[in-house]
Scaffold this motif. Sequence first.
Motif, PDB file in Angstrom:
ATOM      1  N   LEU A  73       6.946   4.578 -11.070  1.00  0.00           N
ATOM      2  CA  LEU A  73       6.493   5.419  -9.968  1.00  0.00           C
ATOM      3  C   LEU A  73       5.881   4.562  -8.856  1.00  0.00           C
ATOM      4  O   LEU A  73       6.169   4.788  -7.663  1.00  0.00           O
ATOM      5  CB  LEU A  73       5.476   6.444 -10.477  1.00  0.00           C
ATOM      6  N   GLU A  74       5.070   3.583  -9.221  1.00  0.00           N
ATOM      7  CA  GLU A  74       4.500   2.683  -8.204  1.00  0.00           C
ATOM      8  C   GLU A  74       5.598   1.936  -7.465  1.00  0.00           C
ATOM      9  O   GLU A  74       5.547   1.785  -6.230  1.00  0.00           O
ATOM     10  CB  GLU A  74       3.567   1.672  -8.851  1.00  0.00           C
ATOM     11  N   SER A  75       6.585   1.446  -8.195  1.00  0.00           N
ATOM     12  CA  SER A  75       7.680   0.716  -7.558  1.00  0.00           C
ATOM     13  C   SER A  75       8.471   1.613  -6.618  1.00  0.00           C
ATOM     14  O   SER A  75       8.852   1.200  -5.511  1.00  0.00           O
ATOM     15  CB  SER A  75       8.617   0.133  -8.625  1.00  0.00           C
ATOM     16  N   LEU A  76       8.726   2.848  -7.054  1.00  0.00           N
ATOM     17  CA  LEU A  76       9.465   3.790  -6.222  1.00  0.00           C
ATOM     18  C   LEU A  76       8.684   4.140  -4.955  1.00  0.00           C
ATOM     19  O   LEU A  76       9.243   4.175  -3.851  1.00  0.00           O
ATOM     20  CB  LEU A  76       9.783   5.061  -7.017  1.00  0.00           C
ATOM     21  N   VAL A  77       7.395   4.366  -5.081  1.00  0.00           N
ATOM     22  CA  VAL A  77       6.558   4.670  -3.912  1.00  0.00           C
ATOM     23  C   VAL A  77       6.541   3.478  -2.958  1.00  0.00           C
ATOM     24  O   VAL A  77       6.645   3.645  -1.736  1.00  0.00           O
ATOM     25  CB  VAL A  77       5.132   5.062  -4.360  1.00  0.00           C
ATOM     26  N   ALA A  78       6.428   2.273  -3.494  1.00  0.00           N
ATOM     27  CA  ALA A  78       6.431   1.081  -2.631  1.00  0.00           C
ATOM     28  C   ALA A  78       7.765   0.934  -1.913  1.00  0.00           C
ATOM     29  O   ALA A  78       7.805   0.591  -0.720  1.00  0.00           O
ATOM     30  CB  ALA A  78       6.144  -0.160  -3.474  1.00  0.00           C
ATOM     31  N   ILE A  80       9.885   3.384  -1.133  1.00  0.00           N
ATOM     32  CA  ILE A  80       9.969   4.453  -0.131  1.00  0.00           C
ATOM     33  C   ILE A  80       9.117   4.107   1.085  1.00  0.00           C
ATOM     34  O   ILE A  80       9.515   4.283   2.235  1.00  0.00           O
ATOM     35  CB  ILE A  80       9.573   5.806  -0.744  1.00  0.00           C
ATOM     36  N   MET A  81       7.904   3.568   0.833  1.00  0.00           N
ATOM     37  CA  MET A  81       7.030   3.209   1.957  1.00  0.00           C
ATOM     38  C   MET A  81       7.611   2.070   2.763  1.00  0.00           C
ATOM     39  O   MET A  81       7.468   2.043   4.003  1.00  0.00           O
ATOM     40  CB  MET A  81       5.639   2.860   1.433  1.00  0.00           C
ATOM     41  N   CYS A  82       8.294   1.139   2.131  1.00  0.00           N
ATOM     42  CA  CYS A  82       8.940   0.046   2.869  1.00  0.00           C
ATOM     43  C   CYS A  82      10.072   0.578   3.757  1.00  0.00           C
ATOM     44  O   CYS A  82      10.233   0.146   4.892  1.00  0.00           O
ATOM     45  CB  CYS A  82       9.478  -1.008   1.903  1.00  0.00           C
ATOM     46  N   SER A  85       8.536   2.667   6.672  1.00  0.00           N
ATOM     47  CA  SER A  85       7.824   1.857   7.658  1.00  0.00           C
ATOM     48  C   SER A  85       8.772   1.135   8.606  1.00  0.00           C
ATOM     49  O   SER A  85       8.398   0.782   9.718  1.00  0.00           O
ATOM     50  CB  SER A  85       6.929   0.828   6.973  1.00  0.00           C
TER      51      SER A  85
END
Length: 86
Positions: A73-78, A80-82, A85
């Motif tokens: 989940l952390e990797s997926l959120v990172a 998506i945020m990349c 942005s």
Amino acid sequence: MSLWKRLWDTSDVIEQSVDAVIRTGDALVYTEEEKADFKARVLDWMLKWQQVTAGQNLTRRLLALSITFIWLLESLVALIMCVVSI
């Protein structure tokens, strides 16, 4: 000279000294038989440990899955945020 005679006069003192030297020499050499015995004891302990802790297998699996889920989940959120942005 009587001190030396008193120390070394009895056979018990000589036997104890010889036994101590033999035990020390034996402790310095690690034979194949001792290695095999140690390995057998370790394997026996591990099998007993696995049998005793068999009830915790479900808990271990649940913890592993939850940690993996959080990491993904952390990797997926990172990711998506990349993408957002840019």
